[in-house]
Design a protein around this motif. Structure first.
Motif, mmCIF file in Angstrom:
data_model
loop_
_atom_site.group_PDB
_atom_site.id
_atom_site.type_symbol
_atom_site.label_atom_id
_atom_site.label_comp_id
_atom_site.label_asym_id
_atom_site.label_seq_id
_atom_site.Cartn_x
_atom_site.Cartn_y
_atom_site.Cartn_z
ATOM 1 N N ASP A 184 0.795 -1.234 0.000
ATOM 2 C CA ASP A 184 0.000 0.000 0.000
ATOM 3 C C ASP A 184 0.829 1.286 0.000
ATOM 4 O O ASP A 184 0.496 2.215 -0.745
ATOM 5 N N ALA A 231 -4.761 -2.278 -5.703
ATOM 6 C CA ALA A 231 -5.613 -1.467 -6.563
ATOM 7 C C ALA A 231 -4.986 -0.121 -6.900
ATOM 8 O O ALA A 231 -5.082 0.344 -8.043
ATOM 9 N N THR A 232 -4.344 0.505 -5.942
ATOM 10 C CA THR A 232 -3.738 1.811 -6.174
ATOM 11 C C THR A 232 -2.662 1.729 -7.239
ATOM 12 O O THR A 232 -2.529 2.617 -8.076
ATOM 13 N N TYR A 238 -10.613 -1.066 -10.511
ATOM 14 C CA TYR A 238 -12.034 -1.003 -10.152
ATOM 15 C C TYR A 238 -12.539 -2.339 -9.629
ATOM 16 O O TYR A 238 -13.318 -2.386 -8.677
ATOM 17 N N ILE A 274 -10.864 -4.557 -8.001
ATOM 18 C CA ILE A 274 -10.302 -4.782 -6.672
ATOM 19 C C ILE A 274 -10.924 -3.832 -5.656
ATOM 20 O O ILE A 274 -11.282 -4.245 -4.542
ATOM 21 N N LYS A 275 -11.039 -2.562 -6.021
ATOM 22 C CA LYS A 275 -11.512 -1.543 -5.076
ATOM 23 C C LYS A 275 -12.349 -0.506 -5.828
ATOM 24 O O LYS A 275 -11.844 0.540 -6.227
ATOM 25 N N ASP A 279 -14.388 1.839 -5.114
ATOM 26 C CA ASP A 279 -14.443 3.232 -4.668
ATOM 27 C C ASP A 279 -13.172 4.011 -4.978
ATOM 28 O O ASP A 279 -13.163 5.240 -4.929
ATOM 29 N N LEU A 280 -12.108 3.336 -5.368
ATOM 30 C CA LEU A 280 -10.861 4.020 -5.712
ATOM 31 C C LEU A 280 -10.994 4.716 -7.055
ATOM 32 O O LEU A 280 -10.508 5.814 -7.235
#
Length: 106
Positions: A38, A71-72, A98, A100-101, A103-104
């Motif tokens: 992360d 995701a990032t 998207y 994976i996450k 809302d990112l």
């Protein structure tokens, strides 16, 4: 300070436009916990914001080497490819981020 608190502080620095300070904090976090993806993913977004696209992509790949579901990192890779005017290369990365996450990217 916990990892989450340190990441939040770095994100707040980014939001305030203090990108160099944010990068320095991400580097400190990475030095403390190099085995966690992360901070690398977050740093890659900061580098992208600073238009340091090659470094952003390299840092995102480092994150994915640690966690193939960061995701990032996928988001950063998509943004880098978009800036390089390569939408066909950007779409799979953004789609994966998207998945994976949601809302990112939303």
């Amino acid at each position: 300070m916990t990892l989450d608190a340190a990441l939040e502080q770095a994100q707040n620095l980014m939001r305030a436009g203090q990108m160099v300070d944010a990068l320095n904090l991400y580097d400190q976090i990475i030095a403390a916990v190099p085995q966690i993806a992360d901070p690398y993913g977050a740093k890659s977004l900061a580098l992208w914001e600073m238009e340091r696209y090659d470094e952003a992509a390299a840092t995102a790949h480092t994150a994915l080497g640690i966690n193939e579901n960061c995701a990032t990192a996928f988001c950063t890779l998509g943004l880098v490819e978009h800036k390089r005017n390569l939408p066909a290369a950007a779409i799979p990365h953004l789609r994966r981020a998207y998945e994976i996450k949601p809302d990112l990217v939303a």
